[in-house]
Motif scaffolding. Sequence first.
Motif, PDB file in Angstrom:
ATOM      1  N   ALA A   6      89.590  55.872  42.602  1.00  0.00           N
ATOM      2  CA  ALA A   6      89.415  55.137  41.348  1.00  0.00           C
ATOM      3  C   ALA A   6      90.161  53.808  41.362  1.00  0.00           C
ATOM      4  O   ALA A   6      90.001  52.984  40.462  1.00  0.00           O
ATOM      5  CB  ALA A   6      89.891  55.996  40.170  1.00  0.00           C
ATOM      6  N   PHE A   7      91.010  53.603  42.381  1.00  0.00           N
ATOM      7  CA  PHE A   7      91.816  52.385  42.487  1.00  0.00           C
ATOM      8  C   PHE A   7      91.359  51.540  43.675  1.00  0.00           C
ATOM      9  O   PHE A   7      90.921  52.062  44.700  1.00  0.00           O
ATOM     10  CB  PHE A   7      93.298  52.727  42.699  1.00  0.00           C
ATOM     11  CG  PHE A   7      93.984  53.316  41.493  1.00  0.00           C
ATOM     12  CD1 PHE A   7      94.738  52.510  40.654  1.00  0.00           C
ATOM     13  CD2 PHE A   7      93.879  54.658  41.202  1.00  0.00           C
ATOM     14  CE1 PHE A   7      95.381  53.042  39.550  1.00  0.00           C
ATOM     15  CE2 PHE A   7      94.514  55.201  40.098  1.00  0.00           C
ATOM     16  CZ  PHE A   7      95.268  54.390  39.271  1.00  0.00           C
ATOM     17  N   THR A   8      91.485  50.232  43.519  1.00  0.00           N
ATOM     18  CA  THR A   8      91.392  49.299  44.641  1.00  0.00           C
ATOM     19  C   THR A   8      92.693  48.510  44.670  1.00  0.00           C
ATOM     20  O   THR A   8      93.166  48.069  43.621  1.00  0.00           O
ATOM     21  CB  THR A   8      90.209  48.326  44.478  1.00  0.00           C
ATOM     22  OG1 THR A   8      89.000  49.066  44.563  1.00  0.00           O
ATOM     23  CG2 THR A   8      90.213  47.277  45.570  1.00  0.00           C
TER      24      THR A   8
ATOM     25  N   HIS B 157      83.744  49.513  44.196  1.00  0.00           N
ATOM     26  CA  HIS B 157      83.271  49.770  42.839  1.00  0.00           C
ATOM     27  C   HIS B 157      84.335  50.451  41.986  1.00  0.00           C
ATOM     28  O   HIS B 157      84.036  50.932  40.892  1.00  0.00           O
ATOM     29  CB  HIS B 157      82.022  50.662  42.884  1.00  0.00           C
ATOM     30  CG  HIS B 157      80.849  50.003  43.543  1.00  0.00           C
ATOM     31  ND1 HIS B 157      80.494  48.692  43.311  1.00  0.00           N
ATOM     32  CD2 HIS B 157      79.941  50.481  44.442  1.00  0.00           C
ATOM     33  CE1 HIS B 157      79.422  48.382  44.014  1.00  0.00           C
ATOM     34  NE2 HIS B 157      79.059  49.445  44.725  1.00  0.00           N
ATOM     35  N   ALA B 158      85.562  50.531  42.507  1.00  0.00           N
ATOM     36  CA  ALA B 158      86.625  51.227  41.774  1.00  0.00           C
ATOM     37  C   ALA B 158      86.876  50.548  40.428  1.00  0.00           C
ATOM     38  O   ALA B 158      86.921  49.317  40.343  1.00  0.00           O
ATOM     39  CB  ALA B 158      87.900  51.249  42.596  1.00  0.00           C
ATOM     40  N   PRO B 159      87.075  51.323  39.352  1.00  0.00           N
ATOM     41  CA  PRO B 159      87.244  50.744  38.007  1.00  0.00           C
ATOM     42  C   PRO B 159      88.664  50.260  37.709  1.00  0.00           C
ATOM     43  O   PRO B 159      88.895  49.638  36.690  1.00  0.00           O
ATOM     44  CB  PRO B 159      86.863  51.902  37.087  1.00  0.00           C
ATOM     45  CG  PRO B 159      87.245  53.123  37.870  1.00  0.00           C
ATOM     46  CD  PRO B 159      86.990  52.786  39.310  1.00  0.00           C
ATOM     47  N   ILE B 160      89.623  50.579  38.607  1.00  0.00           N
ATOM     48  CA  ILE B 160      91.007  50.171  38.373  1.00  0.00           C
ATOM     49  C   ILE B 160      91.463  49.332  39.561  1.00  0.00           C
ATOM     50  O   ILE B 160      91.292  49.736  40.716  1.00  0.00           O
ATOM     51  CB  ILE B 160      91.939  51.388  38.187  1.00  0.00           C
ATOM     52  CG1 ILE B 160      91.399  52.329  37.107  1.00  0.00           C
ATOM     53  CG2 ILE B 160      93.354  50.931  37.813  1.00  0.00           C
ATOM     54  CD1 ILE B 160      92.157  53.643  36.986  1.00  0.00           C
ATOM     55  N   LEU B 161      92.051  48.196  39.274  1.00  0.00           N
ATOM     56  CA  LEU B 161      92.440  47.241  40.312  1.00  0.00           C
ATOM     57  C   LEU B 161      93.941  47.020  40.278  1.00  0.00           C
ATOM     58  O   LEU B 161      94.528  46.839  39.213  1.00  0.00           O
ATOM     59  CB  LEU B 161      91.706  45.910  40.086  1.00  0.00           C
ATOM     60  CG  LEU B 161      91.942  44.780  41.078  1.00  0.00           C
ATOM     61  CD1 LEU B 161      91.425  45.157  42.454  1.00  0.00           C
ATOM     62  CD2 LEU B 161      91.271  43.501  40.590  1.00  0.00           C
ATOM     63  N   ILE B 162      94.564  47.062  41.460  1.00  0.00           N
ATOM     64  CA  ILE B 162      95.997  46.792  41.588  1.00  0.00           C
ATOM     65  C   ILE B 162      96.165  45.569  42.476  1.00  0.00           C
ATOM     66  O   ILE B 162      95.682  45.543  43.610  1.00  0.00           O
ATOM     67  CB  ILE B 162      96.744  47.995  42.190  1.00  0.00           C
ATOM     68  CG1 ILE B 162      96.706  49.177  41.225  1.00  0.00           C
ATOM     69  CG2 ILE B 162      98.193  47.621  42.506  1.00  0.00           C
ATOM     70  CD1 ILE B 162      97.282  50.454  41.784  1.00  0.00           C
TER      71      ILE B 162
END
Length: 596
Positions: A434-436, A513-518
Amino acid sequence: MNNTTEVKRNKKGVFLRLSKYVLQQWPLFLVAIALTLLSNQLALLGPRYSGAAIDAIVKEGGVDFPTVWENVIHMLACYVISAALAYVLSVVMIALSQRITYKMRTQVFEKLTSLPISFFDTHATGDIISHLSYDIDTINSTLSHDLIQVMTSLYTVIGSLVFMWQISKPMILIFVLTVPLSILFTRYRSKVVRPLFKKRAKKYGELNGFAEEMLTGSRTISAYGKEDTVSYRFNKINDEAMSAFYGAEYQSAMLFPTINLINNISLTLVAVMGGILYMYSQNGTILAASAFYITLGGVAQFVQYSRKFAGPINEFSNILHEFQSAFSAAERVFAILDEEPEPEDAPDAKALTEVRGDVDINDVTFGYTEEKTVLKNVTVSAERGQIVAIVGPTGAGKTTIINLLMRFYDHKSGKITIDGIPSVEIKRGDLRRAFTMVLQETWLFRGTIFENIVYGREDATEEEVRAAAKKAKIDSYIESLPDGYGTILSDDGVNISKGQKQLITIARAFLSHAPILILDEATSNVDSRTEIQIQNAMTELMKNKTCFIIAHRLSTIQNADTILVVKDGAIIEQGKHGELIAKEGFYHSLYHSQFK
């Protein structure tokens, strides 16, 4: 339990674990045993034929040439066939050891991939690599060469003893004195040498770790002119490693000459006693029916068998330090295999599908150790599409928040939820997908630029890859290369600039396509013009995504929905840029310090 008992238990445990690896290759091992038995049995028959030939030469009435030649031919046949079988045995043992080390390396590498991040945070990379290379190579050397010697020696000692018993029982009494002396001395020296080889393996691991670290940072070393300092530190660690090596080898070197001396004394006694018994047997003092009777051929046989009997003991003492080194290496390898892997998902762990991206951190307290708390009662809420910036001085706990979100570490108190589901109840794989992440420290592997961009999404089409590269402002550079997207990057992409490496990792993030970005200061390695271009692209990338940005340059986060100011593990200020500036608190001073 005293230390000696613990060492014995550890040694036994290591031996049993290595034995299991050998027994898993039981077809080859059985072939090796059969070849050992046959080869050594033929080698043991050689002295019997030579003794019979000698007796045929000194036979009363003249030399019995037919008997002499018959025994000589048999003796030569035994030695030639034995040598051929020994060669085949060596090939079999090499194949056996290679299979074992292949499996061991595979297990260690697979184990490393299953270990938590905390393991790599506390172990030097060079030391870990030494487990895969130096330690396993040491084990391989022992299995392929020294194990043959042990198997051969064991059979030769038993076989020689049986033949000597048949030739002259009284002369065996010589070995009643010398063999226990050899065994006792060997056991004593092994107790002294074993910890020294363990220390040697440890020091080599430290040396590898330091060398790997310094080679990785070679540019920094040159930039600061620290070559002499680094060389001094390396020489110091190298001296310690060499001292450990010398100490182990010096102590083990005493073993071979001492055992050799004992064996030579026993051979001297055998020759003297054999000569005396033969002399009395010839003049009739000792009758042929007596146990003391012996022929010249019998003396020759006994001397040869006594050398075969003493030789393996000599060889064993010579390779004992290799076994000590292999056992120490095996202990280090098994220590890796015994590390606790990252905990498995609970049986009722929830799958995470169609993630919105709502993230809540509620009253979380965390420390990497029990003694030191890094985060104190942290509370953060981020809805889908919001940008949360985390700022603060070095060591404040910014990266720790990211580690907890990704479940590289599990928090002990408080709660972290994704779309309302506690993160500890979600399958790790689903949560991390869910993370990139785009980190300040880029990571590229040896392969094409195309392969590096699609690393997180291998089903991406060429058009999607090109579109991602265009958004990251790296497409024109890639197209300018002779091989374009098929250009091979060397290890960690050292054949391109840091800025280009960073842009490729950003293109990788665009493709996800991950909805959460770090983002951890993802534009820190590019020039100002490129930074502006990337910021515009990032704005597009972050649409409809929950974003966590660790920022060092505060000019890049002025549009964040929420800015968290972290200091000493606690959130001391929270709000939008304008609100925090108006408060004239810590953020205000931090912001203006960058523009003085």
